[in-house]
Design an enzyme around this catalytic site. Structure first.
Site, PDB file in Angstrom:
ATOM      1  N   HIS A 141      -1.131   3.826   2.176  1.00  0.00           N
ATOM      2  CA  HIS A 141      -1.845   2.554   1.013  1.00  0.00           C
ATOM      3  C   HIS A 141      -2.017   3.154  -0.577  1.00  0.00           C
ATOM      4  CE1 HIS A 141      -3.471  -0.927  -0.190  1.00  0.00           C
ATOM      5  NE2 HIS A 141      -4.365  -0.811  -1.193  1.00  0.00           N
ATOM      6  N   ARG A 196       4.843   0.139   5.842  1.00  0.00           N
ATOM      7  CA  ARG A 196       4.528   1.018   4.607  1.00  0.00           C
ATOM      8  C   ARG A 196       4.809   2.625   5.029  1.00  0.00           C
ATOM      9  NH1 ARG A 196      -0.824   2.591   4.356  1.00  0.00           N
ATOM     10  NH2 ARG A 196      -2.261   0.467   5.012  1.00  0.00           N
ATOM     11  N   TYR A 221      -6.917   6.290  10.228  1.00  0.00           N
ATOM     12  CA  TYR A 221      -6.626   4.415  11.107  1.00  0.00           C
ATOM     13  C   TYR A 221      -5.471   4.107  11.705  1.00  0.00           C
ATOM     14  CZ  TYR A 221      -4.898   3.237   6.596  1.00  0.00           C
ATOM     15  OH  TYR A 221      -4.111   3.347   5.294  1.00  0.00           O
TER      16      TYR A 221
HETATM   17  C1  LIG Z   1      -9.437 -10.044  -4.142  1.00  0.00           C
HETATM   18  C2  LIG Z   1      -9.553  -8.383  -3.466  1.00  0.00           C
HETATM   19  N1  LIG Z   1      -9.807  -8.011  -2.997  1.00  0.00           N
HETATM   20  C3  LIG Z   1      -9.887  -7.266  -1.945  1.00  0.00           C
HETATM   21  C4  LIG Z   1      -9.314  -6.189  -3.201  1.00  0.00           C
HETATM   22  C5  LIG Z   1      -9.364  -4.461  -2.365  1.00  0.00           C
HETATM   23  N2  LIG Z   1      -7.564  -4.098  -1.633  1.00  0.00           N
HETATM   24  C6  LIG Z   1      -6.869  -3.572  -2.793  1.00  0.00           C
HETATM   25  S1  LIG Z   1      -5.653  -3.843  -1.923  1.00  0.00           S
HETATM   26  C7  LIG Z   1      -5.774  -4.149  -0.775  1.00  0.00           C
HETATM   27  C8  LIG Z   1      -5.136  -4.932   1.071  1.00  0.00           C
HETATM   28  C9  LIG Z   1      -4.292  -5.701   0.448  1.00  0.00           C
HETATM   29  O1  LIG Z   1      -2.772  -5.502   1.516  1.00  0.00           O
HETATM   30  P1  LIG Z   1      -1.994  -6.772   1.438  1.00  0.00           P
HETATM   31  O2  LIG Z   1      -1.452  -8.117   1.189  1.00  0.00           O
HETATM   32  O3  LIG Z   1      -1.734  -6.670   2.983  1.00  0.00           O
HETATM   33  O4  LIG Z   1      -0.878  -5.464   0.704  1.00  0.00           O
HETATM   34  P2  LIG Z   1      -0.287  -4.534   1.119  1.00  0.00           P
HETATM   35  O5  LIG Z   1      -1.117  -3.114  -0.130  1.00  0.00           O
HETATM   36  O6  LIG Z   1      -0.516  -3.711   2.536  1.00  0.00           O
HETATM   37  O7  LIG Z   1       0.804  -3.996   0.481  1.00  0.00           O
HETATM   38  C10 LIG Z   1      -6.914  -4.805  -0.981  1.00  0.00           C
HETATM   39  C11 LIG Z   1      -8.556  -6.189   0.511  1.00  0.00           C
HETATM   40  C12 LIG Z   1      -8.756  -6.489  -3.976  1.00  0.00           C
HETATM   41  N3  LIG Z   1      -8.389  -6.065  -4.444  1.00  0.00           N
HETATM   42  N4  LIG Z   1      -9.193  -7.864  -4.504  1.00  0.00           N
END
Ligand SMILES: Cc1ncc(C[n+]2csc(CCOP(=O)(O)OP(=O)(O)O)c2C)c(N)n1
Length: 364
Positions: free
Chosen positions: A260, A256, A269
């Site tokens: 985020h 990415r 970070y």
């Molecule tokens: C069940 C849950 N736990 C925590 C979150 C908070 N959260 C939002 S995005 C994220 C990271 C997700 O990372 P990834 O699956 O690698 O996807 P990316 O955002 O990098 O595309 C988190 C922990 C959430 N939305 N849902």
């Protein structure tokens, strides 16, 4: 986890040279240019969405810049009625199924935006990480029981692989042989957590072994490689000859480029140098170089495409912006009957709105 091209399925290198002729998908010139157009449209939509978020017209937006090759390459490998479940960053998958104002409405806070994808065989966006994986397996299982020969592709991130739902969904799919394609967009980060914090496995693809399915690690910056591996996975999912369906786990190694979401600051970070290294692998630049080198794209066609996508995105922004926001609706969709605490909050919010109008949002 490093990006080692020798350990990834690839068709194009960073310069857009074909490195594996045998893996080159058999696609018409028109389809290849269509893929490029959709990648550019996705990147442009992404940039405009960030701009209008900065103007306060979108709440929060998750940029997908850098991941267009994985999203568009994989979606081109599907039939129009194969099901797609995505997380929240894979705008490219939606673009392939036709990007309209309805999609933007979701990001602008209208529930109607979620429903706008139903006739495109795309499930609503999923913020709760990995929650949609069991749904994808259920959907695929339904296809298997009905014998409709549809595959279900589910997009998720590297962070999602740490959730119980990922493992339960993979296990069920392996045991019941559901026609599911698990498409992990390993973009290196889950907000501020590097992928090394998510797993002690060498790769994410290797986890497929534990659930008795095929696991493939592909260059997620290479749209043609993503197309090729997804096509194979979808064929394995349908298996019309044998009447047998099989799931697959694809790990697309990607990145990415941006934050985020618009609510995040990645400079606290991750190093800028890391971002610069990945930008050298930009899926758009390499695909453009491939098309130009092979005589499928020139300046004139490129300018035409750019003008067309700018008009398209401007038109859907105008259309979506005409819709009045309804702040009260934020209480409407989680519960059929509001619990007393939320009912109390709703009443308080409505009385603030009637007393102060939009100023209500600025008050403590
Ligand atoms: C069940 C849950 N736990 C925590 C979150 C908070 N959260 C939002 S995005 C994220 C990271 C997700 O990372 P990834 O699956 O690698 O996807 P990316 O955002 O990098 O595309 C988190 C922990 C959430 N939305 N849902």
């Amino acid at each position: 986890m490093d990006y080692d091209p020798d350990e990834l399925v690839r068709v194009l290198d960073e310069e857009g040279q074909v490195v594996d002729e045998a893996a080159m998908p058999d696609l018409s010139d028109e389809t290849l240019v269509g893929m490029y157009r959709d990648m550019r449209l996705t990147r442009h939509f992404d940039q405009r969405a960030i701009n209008i978020q900065r103007q306060g017209r979108i709440g929060t937006f998750a940029s997908g810049a850098g991941q267009e090759g994985a999203q568009i390459g994989s979606t081109y490998a599907l039939a129009p009625d194969d099901w797609i479940l995505y997380q929240y960053r894979e705008h490219g998958a939606v673009v392939v199924r036709d990007l309209d104002a309805g999609y933007l409405e979701y990001w602008m806070g209208h529930e109607s935006g979620n429903a706008s994808l139903a006739d495109k065989h795309v499930f609503p966006l999923n913020i709760a990480i990995a929650d949609h994986l069991p749904h994808a397996v259920g959907m695929a299982w339904a296809s298997k029981l009905k014998g409709d020969e549809r595959a279900t592709v589910v997009h998720f991130g590297d962070g999602a692989t740490s959730e119980g739902d990922f493992h339960e969904a993979m296990n069920f799919a392996g045991v019941f042989d559901t026609p599911t394609v698990f498409f992990c967009n390993n973009n290196g980060w889950a907000i501020s957590h590097p992928v090394e914090n998510q797993t002690a496995s060498d790769t994410i693809a290797v986890k497929a072994d534990a659930y008795g399915m095929e696991g493939i690690r592909v260059d997620g910056m290479d749209p043609l490689a993503c197309y090729a591996v997804t096509k194979e996975a979808v064929e394995r999912a349908r298996d019309p000859d044998e009447g047998e369906t099989r799931p697959t786990l694809i790990e697309a190694v990607t990145y990415r480029f941006g934050a985020h979401t618009t609510a995040d600051d990645p400079t606290v970070y991750r190093d800028d140098e890391e971002v610069e290294v990945w930008k050298e692998r930009d899926p758009l630049t390499r695909f453009e170089a491939f098309l130009r080198r092979t005589g499928r794209l020139d300046d004139e066609l490129d300018a035409e495409i750019q003008a067309d996508i700018e008009d398209h995105v401007a038109a859907i922004i105008d259309e979506a912006s005409e819709k009045e926001a309804d702040p009260e609706s934020m209480f409407d969709y989680a519960y059929a009957d509001l619990p007393p605490e939320l009912e109390r909050q709703r009443e308080g919010f409505l009385s603030m709105l009637s007393a102060y109008g939009d100023e209500a949002f600025l008050r403590e």
